[in-house]
Every structure is written in C-alpha cells, then in structure tokens.
Design a protein around this motif. Sequence first.
Motif, PDB file in Angstrom:
ATOM      1  N   GLY A  52      29.813 -45.522  -3.030  1.00  0.00           N
ATOM      2  CA  GLY A  52      28.361 -45.356  -3.127  1.00  0.00           C
ATOM      3  C   GLY A  52      27.874 -44.300  -4.090  1.00  0.00           C
ATOM      4  O   GLY A  52      26.987 -43.532  -3.764  1.00  0.00           O
ATOM      5  N   TYR A  53      28.430 -44.249  -5.303  1.00  0.00           N
ATOM      6  CA  TYR A  53      27.929 -43.275  -6.277  1.00  0.00           C
ATOM      7  C   TYR A  53      26.500 -43.625  -6.634  1.00  0.00           C
ATOM      8  O   TYR A  53      26.166 -44.800  -6.802  1.00  0.00           O
ATOM      9  N   ASN A  54      25.651 -42.616  -6.795  1.00  0.00           N
ATOM     10  CA  ASN A  54      24.286 -42.931  -7.185  1.00  0.00           C
ATOM     11  C   ASN A  54      24.177 -42.958  -8.708  1.00  0.00           C
ATOM     12  O   ASN A  54      25.110 -42.601  -9.423  1.00  0.00           O
TER      13      ASN A  54
ATOM     14  N   GLU B 298      22.626 -41.278 -10.960  1.00  0.00           N
ATOM     15  CA  GLU B 298      22.828 -40.046 -11.719  1.00  0.00           C
ATOM     16  C   GLU B 298      24.325 -39.689 -11.820  1.00  0.00           C
ATOM     17  O   GLU B 298      24.799 -39.261 -12.874  1.00  0.00           O
ATOM     18  N   ASP B 299      25.064 -39.892 -10.708  1.00  0.00           N
ATOM     19  CA  ASP B 299      26.514 -39.646 -10.728  1.00  0.00           C
ATOM     20  C   ASP B 299      27.183 -40.534 -11.782  1.00  0.00           C
ATOM     21  O   ASP B 299      28.033 -40.087 -12.539  1.00  0.00           O
TER      22      ASP B 299
ATOM     23  N   ASP C 225      18.555 -41.461  -7.624  1.00  0.00           N
ATOM     24  CA  ASP C 225      19.185 -41.251  -6.308  1.00  0.00           C
ATOM     25  C   ASP C 225      19.672 -42.544  -5.671  1.00  0.00           C
ATOM     26  O   ASP C 225      20.229 -42.524  -4.580  1.00  0.00           O
TER      27      ASP C 225
END
Lengths: 250, 355
Positions: free
Chosen positions: A89-91, A93-94, A128
């Motif tokens: 679940g990386y968002n 921005e990541d 996000d």
Amino acid sequence: MIKVSDLVVGIGGKTLLHGVSIACASGTLTALVGPNGAGKSTLLSAIAGDVTPEAGTVLLDHQPVHRMRIRELAQLRSVFPQGSEIRFGYNVEDVVGMGRAFRDLPPDEDRAAIAAALADSEVDHLRDRNAQTLSGGEQARTTFARVLVQEAPVVLLDEPTAALDLRHQERLLERARGLAASGGTVLAVLHDLNLAAAYADQIVLMRNGGIVANGPPWDVLTEPLISDVYRQPVCVMAHPERDCPVVLTK
Amino acid sequence: MSSVENVAPQQRRASRTPVLATLVGIAFCGVLVASVAMGPMMLSVSDVLGAIGARFTSSPVSDTQELNMAVVWDLRLARSVTAIIVGACLATCGAAMQGLFGNPLADPGIVGVSAGASLGAIAVVVLQISVFGIWTLPLGAFVAGVGTTFLIYVLARPGREGADSSRLLLVGIAINAIGGSIAGFLTYLATTEQLMTLTFWSMGSLSSARWLTVSITVVPALIGTAFLLMWARQLDLLALGERQARHLGVDVRALRRKLIVITALLVAAAVSFNGTIGFVGLVVPHLVRLIIGPGHRLLLPFAAAGGGLLLMLADLAARTLDPPNEIPIGVIMGSIGGPFFLWMIWRGGANGRAA
C-alpha cells in the motif's frame, strides 16, 4: 546522446530487431512509431539496458549500456514502462519518491523535487492515496512524476499517453518537450501519429523489427508511406493552427 | 477539514512513530516481566526484579531467593529471550520474503522454507552428523533453508508469466508435502530416543531454550536483521516489480541472491533448536503494515519487536493454559495464524491489494 548501431535482438529464437541503427541528439524529442509488433518496445528496452543484444551496440553518452553498472545506469536514463504495477500500500508520494532513491543527488532537494513533479503531473491532490487504488490515467501520471524526479539526461517513454485523456496527453508531451529544450534526450514510443507529429523533432517509423523511415514529421508522415506501413489508407494534411501534419484514416 | 489531514503522510507517520515505538516498548517490557513471573511457580514482579538484580550483586542470598534466581535466570529468562529471538527472526524474515516475492502471503512456513530448514536439522539429528560440533544443527538448517528458498524462487518468481500469488501458494503446498514425506522417512529411520526430539520439533516448542542455544541463535538473528535493515530502501523499490526496480538503480539479481541467503539464515536461527512455528511471518508484518505503512525502514524494526511480543505471549499461553503440561507453541500459533490467513485471503490480500 543515444547511439544505436546495427542492433540485433532476439528472444526465444525469434529475432525481434534486425540490425537497427538510430541516433538521438541531446535537446531533441524522438518519436518511435509503427504498427503493433514492429519492435518499438523491444528497441526501447534495449536502449534502457533491459535486454542484452545478440549483436550491435547501444551507446548512452558514449558508454556501452550493457557494460554499465545498474546504479550508474540509473543516473543516466529514466524509463516510463508500459503497464506499471505496484505491490503493497505505498501511497502516491512514496512511489514518486522512489525515483530519487538511488540517484546521486543532494537528498535535501528531494522534497522540493517530489513536490514539483507531483504538481507537474497534476497528481498532488492524490499524494496520500494508496497507489493501488488509482485509475489507469492517474497511475500513468504518477509514473511520469517518478520519471521526472529521477532527473536523468536520457528519458525513455513507452506509450506514456496510452491511458491519458486529451488534456493530460498534451500536458505530458509538453513537459517532455520542456525536458528536451533544457538539454535532455527524449525518446518516446507513441501510437498516436498526430501527437508524434505535433511534438517530435524526429520520427522513427518501424516495421517488422527494422526502420522504414527516419526524419522530421513532414518527411516521414506521408500518405503513401503511412498507408503502406500500417496497411490502412490515410490522408495527411496540414494542421489548421500548428505547423505540423495531421494524419486521418480514410 | 482538520489540519491533520493536510499534513503529508510521511510527516503524519513520522509523528506517530515515536508514540507507537513507546507503546510497543512498554508492552514489550510488560510482557517480558509477565512471561518470566508466570508459570507453574508464580512469582511477583518484585521477586523477578530481585532475582535479576541479585545476579549482578554479590550480596548473600536466602534459599528462596536462590530458587527464584534459578527459575528466573536459568529457566524462564532464557526461554523468553529465545521467544523474542525466534519471533523477531520469523517476522522480519516474513517481511523480507513478502518484499522479495511481491506477495503478502509469503510466510516462511506457508511457502515451505521452514519445512526445508527443519528437514536439514532433522537430517543432522537422525543421521548423527556432528562435523561442526554444536553448530552442525543450525548449519544444516541454514544450508537446507537456502536450497529450499532458491528452489521456491525459481518456481514462483514474481513477474514471470503465471507467477501470481496462487502459484506461490501451490509451490508452497508441494514443497511442504515433499519436506513432510522426507521428514517422515527420516522419522522411520530414527531411534526411539531421536523420535522424542523429532516429535517436539514438528510441533515447535521453546522448552529446550537455554543460554547456550540463545548464544548460538542470537548471532545469525542480529546479522540477518542488520542486513535486511541495510537493504530496506531496495526492498521498497522491489514493490514496483523487478524491471522497474532495475530502472531506478537496484541490482535486482544481486539483491535477490542476498535476500535468499539472509532469509534462510533467519529461518535457520529460528527453527534450529525450536522446531517449526508457523504464521508469525504472516501475521506480524501484515498488522504492522496496516498501522505504520509498507516502508521497510520502519516495517522491519516494528515487525521484529512485534514478532518477539507475539511469541512471548504465545509461549506464555503454551506454558500456562494447561498446567503442569505444556501445549506445543506451534499448536497455539496455528490456531491464531490459520484463521488469520483465511481472513487475509478473504480480504483479497492475495494480490497485494490489502496494505
């Protein structure tokens, strides 16, 4: 900046590229076009250093790609791949930040670069969001933002506009043009000949693993050539407002 | 809209991290003291602290204190520390394997690495190999673990056509079946005395924990965890798939080889003296990801702490639910982990969709 000479690439006993040679100077945007299965993506992956050629060479900034270390290569070229997927679940921005992970750039500039790229791709309102929940177009814009933060002098784009709406197609190629204008070398596989006509300095037309024509839009996008290569009759006319050709099917 | 919602997630997560770390730390210390105090012989907190303190002072002690010291120091503390080491090894190993396979269902038990490593250890016991002294057992587990992980990776490599999560699980079933049948054959060869050891092995138990076994397992546990922390960023990028990770500067082939060796090292440290304990590597990283996100820089240390916490609790339950007998800890973990696994599949975790 990119120099490909007599490149032969085969996978599983099938030759996909038969002795291809092209050169792209820095400061230019080159469009790679051609019917399905022509070898466009294979050529792009060979330039990216993903596949080892059977013969011929690929030089990026005068260095042979297949001898370079993976980390060095990441300083030199960024890649927008076809069909991007992300696990866990990386968002957003990541994911964009991952473009900087192994770039030898000052880490204190990361935050500003990421913020600028998010705004550029118009995904800052999604920063996000879990990247797995994005639509195809939003995913493509996120990937493009990741390509931007890598700040590599050579930018390789494989069908970057395939999932985008009209506005974002134009914006993305506008931005790619900007990268070229500031000294970058951009090579993009495009399916939309009109986008290629509008934004490319040089169009490379491929068929069956070879290059059929290579030159400025007006020289390559001619009625007989396009009708023949795509096996689809077309008419070519001048764009009413832009100084470039427009291709319409008959 | 509150101001908190406008803050970037990194900042929000960062501001939450110290609070969470403190909470985990408090829980960790509380459970550690409880697990040392509770058992067939109940001790008070002051007994426990007194016994530990007496160990480091030379003041004369009474007979009761001497007994307390023996129970606390030689039996229970060594056992609790073993629980922490085993739990931390299995949980960090699970997190790293999930990164390597790009699959949240990759658990050393489910995909068969634990079975392979146990087989190595069982072979050492039954065939009475003792080339490397006391290190032979963990070494056998490690070598068999590397071999098994490599085999699984070749068969269920992510990004290969058809290599989705169901393929990994199918490979796991096959590897577990093969491991089980070879273990069965070795059991058939074993003497009655060896048979006792093997039975306890297959169900997992911390009852053989001593300071000697702690000193042997703590070394690979620390080395393995340190390496994984060093590769945290590369593990993050693997989430994009092997090809894109390469584009961004990760030498995927080298990383893959290193991860196979280190995950096998951690599994070997966990199973060598304590047998196979399943599901720790599945449950803990998944819960940690839900709370602090998928970034490995925080995921790995929190998973290590969470794994230690979970196994201390499970071992406490194993020792105290049916006194004076002991329920095998593998049975306890299976009864928690099995339903959890089903819940993850039901939630669609199989495709990496769930956090």
